[in-house]
Design a protein around this motif. Sequence first.
Motif, PDB file in Angstrom:
ATOM      1  N   PHE A 293       8.723  -1.001  12.968  1.00 52.10           N
ATOM      2  CA  PHE A 293       7.991  -1.714  11.928  1.00 52.10           C
ATOM      3  C   PHE A 293       8.159  -3.209  12.151  1.00 52.10           C
ATOM      4  O   PHE A 293       9.266  -3.725  12.156  1.00 52.10           O
ATOM      5  N   TYR A 435      -2.319  -0.973   5.155  1.00 53.76           N
ATOM      6  CA  TYR A 435      -1.978   0.114   6.070  1.00 53.76           C
ATOM      7  C   TYR A 435      -0.511   0.015   6.494  1.00 53.76           C
ATOM      8  O   TYR A 435       0.181   1.023   6.697  1.00 53.76           O
ATOM      9  N   LEU A 436      -0.009  -1.212   6.624  1.00 56.08           N
ATOM     10  CA  LEU A 436       1.372  -1.440   7.057  1.00 56.08           C
ATOM     11  C   LEU A 436       2.348  -1.544   5.888  1.00 56.08           C
ATOM     12  O   LEU A 436       3.552  -1.718   6.101  1.00 56.08           O
ATOM     13  N   ARG A 438       4.932  -0.720   3.115  1.00 55.88           N
ATOM     14  CA  ARG A 438       5.950   0.337   2.989  1.00 55.88           C
ATOM     15  C   ARG A 438       6.666   0.241   1.652  1.00 55.88           C
ATOM     16  O   ARG A 438       6.920  -0.855   1.149  1.00 55.88           O
ATOM     17  N   PHE A 443       5.098   4.562   4.485  1.00 53.51           N
ATOM     18  CA  PHE A 443       3.815   3.866   4.458  1.00 53.51           C
ATOM     19  C   PHE A 443       2.957   4.482   3.350  1.00 53.51           C
ATOM     20  O   PHE A 443       2.549   5.642   3.448  1.00 53.51           O
ATOM     21  N   ARG A 446      -1.959   3.843   3.345  1.00 53.69           N
ATOM     22  CA  ARG A 446      -2.868   4.335   4.375  1.00 53.69           C
ATOM     23  C   ARG A 446      -3.943   5.224   3.746  1.00 53.69           C
ATOM     24  O   ARG A 446      -3.875   6.451   3.796  1.00 53.69           O
TER      25      ARG A 446
END
Length: 477
Positions: A293, A435-436, A438, A443, A446
Amino acid sequence: MNSKDKKTVDRRGFLKGSAVTAASFMIVPRHVLGKGFVAPSDKLNIAAIGCGGKAGVNIPLAYNNGSDNIVALCDVDDRQAVKFRKQFPNAPYYRDYRKLLEKEAKNIDAVIVTTPDHMHYVIGSAAMQLGKHLYLEKPLTHDIWEARMLTQLAKEKKLVTQMGNQGSSGKGTRQTEAIVQSGMIGEVHTVEVWTDRPVWPQGVKSPRDRKETMPIPAEMDWDLWLGTAPYREYHEAYMPTRWRGYWDFGTGALGDMGCHFMDVPFRALKPGYPTSVECSASSVYADFFKEAFFGDIGPQATSIHFKFPNPNSKKYPELSLSWYDGGIRPKIPEGCDYEKIFSSIDGGVMFIGTKGVLACELFGNNPKLFIKGQLQEAKFPTPTRPLVEGDTTGHQQQWVKACKAGFGTYTSSAFDEAGPLAEIVLMGNLAVRSYLHRENGKFTGRKKLLWDGKNMKITNFDPANAFVKRQYREGWT
Protein backbone atom coordinates in the motif's frame (compact mmCIF):
# COMPACT_ATOMS: atom_id res chain seq x y z
CA MET A 1 -4.38 84.37 -50.68
CA ASN A 2 -7.46 83.88 -52.86
CA SER A 3 -10.69 82.34 -51.62
CA LYS A 4 -9.86 78.96 -53.19
CA ASP A 5 -6.49 78.77 -51.38
CA LYS A 6 -8.11 79.84 -48.11
CA LYS A 7 -10.70 77.07 -48.36
CA THR A 8 -7.92 74.51 -49.00
CA VAL A 9 -5.95 75.65 -45.94
CA ASP A 10 -9.08 75.64 -43.78
CA ARG A 11 -9.93 72.11 -44.92
CA ARG A 12 -6.42 70.87 -44.18
CA GLY A 13 -6.53 72.49 -40.75
CA PHE A 14 -9.90 70.87 -40.04
CA LEU A 15 -8.68 67.43 -41.08
CA LYS A 16 -5.50 67.81 -39.02
CA GLY A 17 -7.50 68.91 -35.99
CA SER A 18 -9.96 66.06 -36.48
CA ALA A 19 -7.12 63.53 -36.60
CA VAL A 20 -5.65 64.86 -33.36
CA THR A 21 -9.08 64.75 -31.73
CA ALA A 22 -9.68 61.16 -32.90
CA ALA A 23 -6.27 60.09 -31.64
CA SER A 24 -7.00 61.63 -28.26
CA PHE A 25 -10.04 59.36 -28.00
CA MET A 26 -8.19 56.25 -29.18
CA ILE A 27 -5.06 56.46 -27.03
CA VAL A 28 -6.36 56.54 -23.47
CA PRO A 29 -4.07 55.99 -20.48
CA ARG A 30 -4.76 52.92 -18.36
CA HIS A 31 -5.60 54.95 -15.24
CA VAL A 32 -8.31 56.89 -17.09
CA LEU A 33 -10.10 53.73 -18.19
CA GLY A 34 -10.17 52.46 -14.63
CA LYS A 35 -9.33 49.22 -12.90
CA GLY A 36 -9.60 46.14 -15.09
CA PHE A 37 -9.51 48.05 -18.40
CA VAL A 38 -6.53 48.35 -20.73
CA ALA A 39 -6.24 50.85 -23.53
CA PRO A 40 -6.17 49.18 -26.98
CA SER A 41 -2.81 50.85 -27.73
CA ASP A 42 -1.16 49.60 -24.52
CA LYS A 43 0.94 46.54 -23.95
CA LEU A 44 -0.40 44.04 -21.45
CA ASN A 45 1.62 44.06 -18.23
CA ILE A 46 2.01 40.45 -17.09
CA ALA A 47 3.35 38.91 -13.88
CA ALA A 48 4.68 35.35 -14.15
CA ILE A 49 4.31 33.19 -11.02
CA GLY A 50 6.40 30.08 -11.60
CA CYS A 51 9.40 30.30 -13.93
CA GLY A 52 10.32 26.66 -14.51
CA GLY A 53 8.83 23.80 -16.52
CA LYS A 54 5.93 24.89 -18.72
CA ALA A 55 6.72 28.53 -17.97
CA GLY A 56 9.50 28.10 -20.52
CA VAL A 57 6.71 28.05 -23.10
CA ASN A 58 4.07 30.23 -21.47
CA ILE A 59 6.23 33.27 -20.75
CA PRO A 60 7.89 33.65 -24.19
CA LEU A 61 4.63 33.12 -26.08
CA ALA A 62 2.82 35.69 -23.92
CA TYR A 63 5.73 38.15 -24.16
CA ASN A 64 5.72 37.63 -27.94
CA ASN A 65 9.10 39.23 -28.66
CA GLY A 66 8.12 42.37 -26.82
CA SER A 67 4.60 42.95 -28.06
CA ASP A 68 3.66 42.76 -24.37
CA ASN A 69 5.47 43.19 -21.07
CA ILE A 70 6.71 40.80 -18.39
CA VAL A 71 6.80 43.15 -15.41
CA ALA A 72 7.26 40.83 -12.40
CA LEU A 73 8.60 37.33 -11.76
CA CYS A 74 8.14 34.84 -8.93
CA ASP A 75 9.49 31.39 -8.11
CA VAL A 76 10.21 29.59 -4.84
CA ASP A 77 13.36 28.10 -6.40
CA ASP A 78 15.92 30.63 -7.63
CA ARG A 79 17.45 28.01 -9.93
CA GLN A 80 14.25 27.83 -11.96
CA ALA A 81 14.16 31.60 -12.44
CA VAL A 82 17.71 32.18 -13.77
CA LYS A 83 16.77 32.33 -17.45
CA PHE A 84 13.92 34.79 -17.14
CA ARG A 85 15.65 36.99 -14.54
CA LYS A 86 18.41 37.49 -17.11
CA GLN A 87 15.93 38.12 -19.93
CA PHE A 88 13.84 40.57 -17.88
CA PRO A 89 16.35 42.28 -15.55
CA ASN A 90 13.98 45.17 -14.80
CA ALA A 91 11.18 42.89 -13.60
CA PRO A 92 11.14 42.66 -9.77
CA TYR A 93 11.69 39.10 -8.56
CA TYR A 94 9.93 37.48 -5.60
CA ARG A 95 9.85 34.07 -3.98
CA ASP A 96 6.46 34.56 -2.32
CA TYR A 97 3.55 35.18 -4.71
CA ARG A 98 1.68 36.98 -1.95
CA LYS A 99 4.39 39.65 -1.73
CA LEU A 100 4.40 40.01 -5.51
CA LEU A 101 0.65 40.60 -5.61
CA GLU A 102 0.82 43.00 -2.67
CA LYS A 103 3.66 45.14 -4.02
CA GLU A 104 3.02 44.94 -7.77
CA ALA A 105 -0.78 45.00 -7.94
CA LYS A 106 -0.86 48.52 -9.42
CA ASN A 107 1.70 47.58 -12.07
CA ILE A 108 0.13 44.41 -13.51
CA ASP A 109 -2.93 43.70 -15.63
CA ALA A 110 -2.69 39.92 -15.83
CA VAL A 111 -0.99 36.91 -14.25
CA ILE A 112 0.38 33.64 -15.65
CA VAL A 113 0.54 30.82 -13.08
CA THR A 114 2.83 27.86 -13.82
CA THR A 115 3.32 26.01 -10.54
CA PRO A 116 2.66 22.52 -9.14
CA ASP A 117 -1.06 21.67 -9.09
CA HIS A 118 -1.57 22.04 -5.34
CA MET A 119 -0.88 25.80 -5.54
CA HIS A 120 -3.05 26.65 -8.56
CA TYR A 121 -6.18 27.61 -6.66
CA VAL A 122 -4.73 29.79 -3.91
CA ILE A 123 -2.52 31.74 -6.33
CA GLY A 124 -5.14 32.00 -9.06
CA SER A 125 -7.92 33.11 -6.72
CA ALA A 126 -5.65 35.68 -5.03
CA ALA A 127 -4.82 37.23 -8.43
CA MET A 128 -8.47 37.21 -9.52
CA GLN A 129 -9.61 38.84 -6.28
CA LEU A 130 -7.37 41.75 -7.24
CA GLY A 131 -9.10 41.98 -10.62
CA LYS A 132 -6.24 40.47 -12.64
CA HIS A 133 -6.86 38.44 -15.78
CA LEU A 134 -5.53 34.91 -15.38
CA TYR A 135 -3.73 32.27 -17.44
CA LEU A 136 -3.56 29.13 -15.30
CA GLU A 137 -1.76 25.95 -16.28
CA LYS A 138 -3.60 22.65 -16.53
CA PRO A 139 -5.14 21.01 -14.70
CA LEU A 140 -7.01 24.08 -13.55
CA THR A 141 -6.83 22.99 -9.90
CA HIS A 142 -5.91 20.10 -7.62
CA ASP A 143 -9.45 19.50 -6.31
CA ILE A 144 -12.99 19.58 -7.75
CA TRP A 145 -14.21 22.25 -5.31
CA GLU A 146 -11.36 24.54 -6.31
CA ALA A 147 -12.27 24.27 -10.00
CA ARG A 148 -15.89 25.18 -9.27
CA MET A 149 -14.85 28.19 -7.19
CA LEU A 150 -12.46 29.58 -9.84
CA THR A 151 -15.14 29.21 -12.51
CA GLN A 152 -17.57 31.22 -10.41
CA LEU A 153 -14.95 33.82 -9.48
CA ALA A 154 -14.00 34.50 -13.11
CA LYS A 155 -17.64 35.25 -13.91
CA GLU A 156 -18.16 37.34 -10.79
CA LYS A 157 -15.05 39.48 -11.36
CA LYS A 158 -15.58 39.67 -15.16
CA LEU A 159 -12.05 38.54 -15.97
CA VAL A 160 -10.48 37.06 -19.09
CA THR A 161 -9.21 33.57 -18.34
CA GLN A 162 -7.45 30.71 -20.08
CA MET A 163 -6.36 27.25 -18.94
CA GLY A 164 -3.06 26.01 -20.31
CA ASN A 165 -4.43 23.20 -22.47
CA GLN A 166 -3.15 24.61 -25.75
CA GLY A 167 -4.82 21.89 -27.80
CA SER A 168 -8.12 23.69 -27.25
CA SER A 169 -6.78 26.38 -29.63
CA GLY A 170 -5.74 23.83 -32.24
CA LYS A 171 -7.33 23.06 -35.57
CA GLY A 172 -7.35 19.34 -34.74
CA THR A 173 -9.74 19.78 -31.82
CA ARG A 174 -12.07 21.84 -33.99
CA GLN A 175 -11.88 19.38 -36.89
CA THR A 176 -12.64 16.32 -34.74
CA GLU A 177 -15.43 18.19 -32.99
CA ALA A 178 -17.03 19.03 -36.36
CA ILE A 179 -16.83 15.42 -37.57
CA VAL A 180 -18.53 14.06 -34.45
CA GLN A 181 -21.22 16.73 -34.49
CA SER A 182 -21.90 16.22 -38.22
CA GLY A 183 -23.27 12.73 -37.53
CA MET A 184 -20.75 10.92 -39.75
CA ILE A 185 -20.38 8.18 -37.12
CA GLY A 186 -23.99 8.33 -35.98
CA GLU A 187 -24.99 8.56 -32.33
CA VAL A 188 -21.90 8.32 -30.12
CA HIS A 189 -22.37 5.97 -27.19
CA THR A 190 -18.78 5.16 -26.15
CA VAL A 191 -15.57 7.18 -25.89
CA GLU A 192 -12.18 5.62 -25.12
CA VAL A 193 -9.26 7.83 -24.04
CA TRP A 194 -5.70 6.70 -23.30
CA THR A 195 -2.27 8.16 -22.58
CA ASP A 196 1.35 7.06 -22.28
CA ARG A 197 1.65 8.71 -18.84
CA PRO A 198 2.87 8.41 -16.16
CA VAL A 199 6.42 8.83 -17.40
CA TRP A 200 7.64 9.45 -13.84
CA PRO A 201 7.81 6.96 -10.92
CA GLN A 202 4.45 5.87 -9.48
CA GLY A 203 3.35 2.80 -7.55
CA VAL A 204 6.56 2.83 -5.52
CA LYS A 205 7.51 3.78 -1.99
CA SER A 206 8.04 7.50 -1.63
CA PRO A 207 10.96 9.07 0.23
CA ARG A 208 8.55 9.94 3.04
CA ASP A 209 7.47 6.31 3.39
CA ARG A 210 11.13 5.25 3.31
CA LYS A 211 11.90 7.98 5.86
CA GLU A 212 14.56 9.47 3.57
CA THR A 213 15.44 13.16 3.69
CA MET A 214 17.93 15.47 2.00
CA PRO A 215 19.30 18.94 2.84
CA ILE A 216 17.19 21.78 1.45
CA PRO A 217 19.05 23.59 -1.34
CA ALA A 218 20.07 27.14 -0.42
CA GLU A 219 18.37 28.47 -3.56
CA MET A 220 14.95 27.12 -2.49
CA ASP A 221 12.29 28.13 0.00
CA TRP A 222 10.95 24.67 0.82
CA ASP A 223 8.17 25.91 3.07
CA LEU A 224 6.81 28.12 0.27
CA TRP A 225 7.11 25.24 -2.22
CA LEU A 226 5.00 23.04 0.09
CA GLY A 227 2.46 25.82 0.43
CA THR A 228 -0.99 24.30 1.01
CA ALA A 229 0.37 20.73 1.30
CA PRO A 230 1.07 19.03 4.66
CA TYR A 231 4.62 19.49 5.88
CA ARG A 232 7.19 16.85 4.94
CA GLU A 233 10.96 16.80 4.78
CA TYR A 234 12.67 17.82 1.55
CA HIS A 235 13.83 15.27 -1.03
CA GLU A 236 14.93 15.85 -4.61
CA ALA A 237 12.67 12.98 -5.76
CA TYR A 238 9.74 15.40 -5.74
CA MET A 239 11.16 17.71 -8.38
CA PRO A 240 11.28 18.90 -10.99
CA THR A 241 8.01 17.60 -12.49
CA ARG A 242 8.07 14.30 -10.56
CA TRP A 243 5.78 15.90 -7.98
CA ARG A 244 2.96 14.99 -10.41
CA GLY A 245 2.78 11.47 -9.01
CA TYR A 246 2.37 12.53 -5.35
CA TRP A 247 -1.18 13.07 -4.10
CA ASP A 248 -0.23 16.05 -1.92
CA PHE A 249 1.16 17.98 -4.88
CA GLY A 250 0.02 16.59 -8.22
CA THR A 251 -2.88 14.95 -10.00
CA GLY A 252 -1.07 12.13 -11.78
CA ALA A 253 -1.51 11.07 -15.39
CA LEU A 254 -5.04 12.46 -15.50
CA GLY A 255 -3.94 15.91 -14.37
CA ASP A 256 -1.04 15.93 -16.80
CA MET A 257 -2.83 14.71 -19.93
CA GLY A 258 -6.55 14.47 -19.17
CA CYS A 259 -7.16 18.16 -19.87
CA HIS A 260 -5.60 17.60 -23.31
CA PHE A 261 -7.17 14.30 -24.37
CA MET A 262 -10.55 14.59 -22.65
CA ASP A 263 -10.97 18.14 -23.92
CA VAL A 264 -11.77 16.77 -27.39
CA PRO A 265 -14.84 14.66 -26.45
CA PHE A 266 -15.83 17.28 -23.87
CA ARG A 267 -16.20 19.87 -26.63
CA ALA A 268 -17.63 17.53 -29.24
CA LEU A 269 -20.29 15.95 -27.00
CA LYS A 270 -20.84 18.50 -24.19
CA PRO A 271 -21.61 15.75 -21.64
CA GLY A 272 -22.23 17.81 -18.49
CA TYR A 273 -21.68 16.27 -15.05
CA PRO A 274 -21.01 12.53 -14.83
CA THR A 275 -23.61 10.51 -12.92
CA SER A 276 -21.20 7.79 -11.82
CA VAL A 277 -17.55 6.77 -11.92
CA GLU A 278 -15.71 3.56 -11.08
CA CYS A 279 -12.15 2.42 -11.57
CA SER A 280 -9.51 -0.23 -11.10
CA ALA A 281 -5.80 0.23 -10.47
CA SER A 282 -2.64 -1.81 -10.70
CA SER A 283 -1.56 -3.75 -7.63
CA VAL A 284 1.92 -4.27 -6.24
CA TYR A 285 2.67 -7.13 -3.86
CA ALA A 286 5.26 -6.81 -1.12
CA ASP A 287 5.17 -10.54 -0.49
CA PHE A 288 3.10 -13.65 -1.22
CA PHE A 289 -0.57 -12.56 -1.08
CA LYS A 290 0.51 -9.39 0.73
CA GLU A 291 -0.59 -6.38 -1.26
CA ALA A 292 1.61 -3.31 -0.81
CA PHE A 293 0.00 0.00 0.00
CA PHE A 294 1.50 3.29 -1.15
CA GLY A 295 -0.73 6.04 0.20
CA ASP A 296 1.61 8.88 -0.74
CA ILE A 297 1.82 8.25 -4.47
CA GLY A 298 -0.48 7.20 -7.30
CA PRO A 299 -0.61 3.65 -8.74
CA GLN A 300 1.34 2.57 -11.80
CA ALA A 301 -1.75 2.27 -13.99
CA THR A 302 -5.50 2.89 -13.84
CA SER A 303 -8.65 2.44 -15.87
CA ILE A 304 -11.53 4.77 -15.02
CA HIS A 305 -15.09 4.57 -16.33
CA PHE A 306 -17.55 7.47 -16.35
CA LYS A 307 -21.24 7.50 -17.17
CA PHE A 308 -22.97 10.65 -18.43
CA PRO A 309 -26.53 11.45 -19.47
CA ASN A 310 -26.79 11.21 -23.27
CA PRO A 311 -29.86 13.29 -24.17
CA ASN A 312 -28.94 13.61 -27.87
CA SER A 313 -29.20 9.85 -28.42
CA LYS A 314 -32.51 8.06 -28.89
CA LYS A 315 -30.98 4.61 -28.56
CA TYR A 316 -28.37 5.14 -25.82
CA PRO A 317 -29.57 7.12 -22.77
CA GLU A 318 -26.08 6.93 -21.25
CA LEU A 319 -22.71 7.94 -22.66
CA SER A 320 -19.74 5.84 -21.51
CA LEU A 321 -16.32 7.47 -21.33
CA SER A 322 -13.28 5.47 -20.21
CA TRP A 323 -9.73 6.56 -19.39
CA TYR A 324 -6.62 4.35 -19.45
CA ASP A 325 -3.07 5.15 -18.35
CA GLY A 326 0.17 3.42 -17.36
CA GLY A 327 0.35 1.31 -20.52
CA ILE A 328 -3.28 0.08 -20.51
CA ARG A 329 -5.19 0.56 -23.75
CA PRO A 330 -8.82 -0.01 -24.74
CA LYS A 331 -10.08 -2.81 -26.91
CA ILE A 332 -10.71 -1.58 -30.44
CA PRO A 333 -13.88 -2.40 -32.42
CA GLU A 334 -13.78 -5.38 -34.74
CA GLY A 335 -11.99 -4.72 -38.01
CA CYS A 336 -10.44 -1.36 -37.10
CA ASP A 337 -6.73 -0.99 -37.82
CA TYR A 338 -4.73 -1.44 -34.60
CA GLU A 339 -1.62 0.31 -35.90
CA LYS A 340 -3.53 3.33 -37.17
CA ILE A 341 -5.57 3.80 -34.01
CA PHE A 342 -2.55 3.42 -31.73
CA SER A 343 -0.13 5.22 -34.04
CA SER A 344 0.76 7.99 -31.57
CA ILE A 345 2.92 7.20 -28.56
CA ASP A 346 1.27 10.04 -26.61
CA GLY A 347 -2.14 8.39 -26.60
CA GLY A 348 -5.44 9.06 -28.32
CA VAL A 349 -9.21 9.24 -28.35
CA MET A 350 -11.72 6.91 -29.98
CA PHE A 351 -15.39 7.80 -30.55
CA ILE A 352 -17.65 4.80 -31.16
CA GLY A 353 -21.00 5.55 -32.77
CA THR A 354 -23.92 3.74 -34.36
CA LYS A 355 -22.48 4.24 -37.87
CA GLY A 356 -18.74 4.04 -37.34
CA VAL A 357 -15.63 4.85 -35.35
CA LEU A 358 -13.54 8.01 -35.26
CA ALA A 359 -10.02 7.92 -33.79
CA CYS A 360 -7.71 10.89 -33.26
CA GLU A 361 -4.42 11.73 -31.60
CA LEU A 362 -3.35 14.37 -29.09
CA PHE A 363 -5.22 17.69 -29.57
CA GLY A 364 -7.66 15.92 -31.90
CA ASN A 365 -5.01 15.70 -34.61
CA ASN A 366 -5.06 13.25 -37.53
CA PRO A 367 -8.68 12.06 -37.30
CA LYS A 368 -9.29 8.64 -38.89
CA LEU A 369 -12.76 7.48 -39.86
CA PHE A 370 -13.71 3.79 -39.91
CA ILE A 371 -17.03 2.59 -41.32
CA LYS A 372 -17.75 -1.13 -40.94
CA GLY A 373 -14.10 -1.66 -40.03
CA GLN A 374 -12.77 0.02 -43.18
CA LEU A 375 -10.67 3.21 -43.14
CA GLN A 376 -12.48 5.87 -45.16
CA GLU A 377 -11.00 8.57 -47.38
CA ALA A 378 -13.87 10.91 -46.58
CA LYS A 379 -14.15 14.67 -46.94
CA PHE A 380 -14.49 16.07 -43.44
CA PRO A 381 -16.77 18.99 -42.58
CA THR A 382 -15.32 22.45 -42.03
CA PRO A 383 -14.80 23.36 -38.36
CA THR A 384 -17.53 25.66 -37.06
CA ARG A 385 -15.50 27.27 -34.29
CA PRO A 386 -13.12 30.00 -35.53
CA LEU A 387 -9.49 28.97 -35.95
CA VAL A 388 -6.89 30.57 -33.69
CA GLU A 389 -4.02 32.49 -35.21
CA GLY A 390 -0.90 30.39 -34.62
CA ASP A 391 -2.92 27.25 -33.88
CA THR A 392 -1.79 25.68 -30.57
CA THR A 393 1.16 28.10 -30.24
CA GLY A 394 -1.31 30.98 -30.44
CA HIS A 395 -3.02 29.91 -27.20
CA GLN A 396 -1.17 32.40 -24.98
CA GLN A 397 -1.46 35.32 -27.41
CA GLN A 398 -5.18 34.65 -27.88
CA TRP A 399 -5.53 35.21 -24.14
CA VAL A 400 -3.30 38.33 -24.19
CA LYS A 401 -5.35 39.94 -26.96
CA ALA A 402 -8.58 39.03 -25.19
CA CYS A 403 -7.30 40.70 -22.00
CA LYS A 404 -6.81 43.90 -23.97
CA ALA A 405 -10.24 43.62 -25.58
CA GLY A 406 -11.95 42.95 -22.25
CA PHE A 407 -14.26 40.51 -20.53
CA GLY A 408 -16.56 38.65 -22.90
CA THR A 409 -13.91 38.24 -25.59
CA TYR A 410 -13.66 34.59 -26.62
CA THR A 411 -10.75 32.45 -25.47
CA SER A 412 -10.45 28.76 -26.30
CA SER A 413 -10.30 27.52 -22.72
CA ALA A 414 -11.96 30.20 -20.60
CA PHE A 415 -12.85 28.97 -17.15
CA ASP A 416 -16.54 28.59 -17.99
CA GLU A 417 -15.41 25.66 -20.16
CA ALA A 418 -12.10 24.78 -18.51
CA GLY A 419 -13.66 24.54 -15.05
CA PRO A 420 -16.28 21.88 -15.89
CA LEU A 421 -13.66 19.97 -17.92
CA ALA A 422 -11.25 20.03 -14.98
CA GLU A 423 -14.01 18.76 -12.68
CA ILE A 424 -14.47 15.68 -14.88
CA VAL A 425 -10.72 15.04 -14.96
CA LEU A 426 -10.43 15.42 -11.19
CA MET A 427 -13.47 13.20 -10.70
CA GLY A 428 -11.34 10.40 -12.13
CA ASN A 429 -8.74 11.01 -9.45
CA LEU A 430 -11.43 10.99 -6.78
CA ALA A 431 -12.37 7.50 -7.99
CA VAL A 432 -8.75 6.34 -7.74
CA ARG A 433 -8.34 7.82 -4.26
CA SER A 434 -11.55 6.07 -3.20
CA TYR A 435 -10.33 2.79 -4.74
CA LEU A 436 -7.19 3.04 -2.58
CA HIS A 437 -9.06 4.10 0.56
CA ARG A 438 -8.54 1.75 3.51
CA GLU A 439 -10.32 1.32 6.83
CA ASN A 440 -8.89 -1.07 9.40
CA GLY A 441 -6.53 -2.44 6.77
CA LYS A 442 -9.32 -3.18 4.26
CA PHE A 443 -10.07 -1.44 0.94
CA THR A 444 -13.63 -0.20 1.37
CA GLY A 445 -14.07 2.19 -1.57
CA ARG A 446 -13.84 -0.23 -4.46
CA LYS A 447 -17.30 0.37 -5.89
CA LYS A 448 -19.21 2.42 -8.41
CA LEU A 449 -19.48 5.94 -7.00
CA LEU A 450 -22.67 7.92 -7.62
CA TRP A 451 -22.12 11.63 -8.20
CA ASP A 452 -24.38 14.60 -7.51
CA GLY A 453 -22.60 17.12 -9.73
CA LYS A 454 -24.62 20.17 -8.77
CA ASN A 455 -23.82 19.71 -5.08
CA MET A 456 -20.34 18.18 -5.61
CA LYS A 457 -21.11 15.12 -3.51
CA ILE A 458 -20.69 11.35 -3.69
CA THR A 459 -24.02 10.03 -2.50
CA ASN A 460 -23.19 6.38 -1.74
CA PHE A 461 -19.73 6.40 -0.11
CA ASP A 462 -19.09 9.36 2.15
CA PRO A 463 -15.33 8.85 2.70
CA ALA A 464 -14.80 9.68 -0.99
CA ASN A 465 -16.08 13.21 -0.36
CA ALA A 466 -12.82 13.98 1.44
CA PHE A 467 -11.27 14.13 -2.03
CA VAL A 468 -13.68 16.81 -3.31
CA LYS A 469 -11.90 19.41 -1.21
CA ARG A 470 -8.73 18.79 0.77
CA GLN A 471 -7.63 20.45 4.00
CA TYR A 472 -4.93 23.09 3.53
CA ARG A 473 -1.95 23.38 5.83
CA GLU A 474 -2.41 25.88 8.63
CA GLY A 475 -1.72 29.42 7.46
CA TRP A 476 -2.91 28.82 3.89
CA THR A 477 -6.39 29.64 2.64
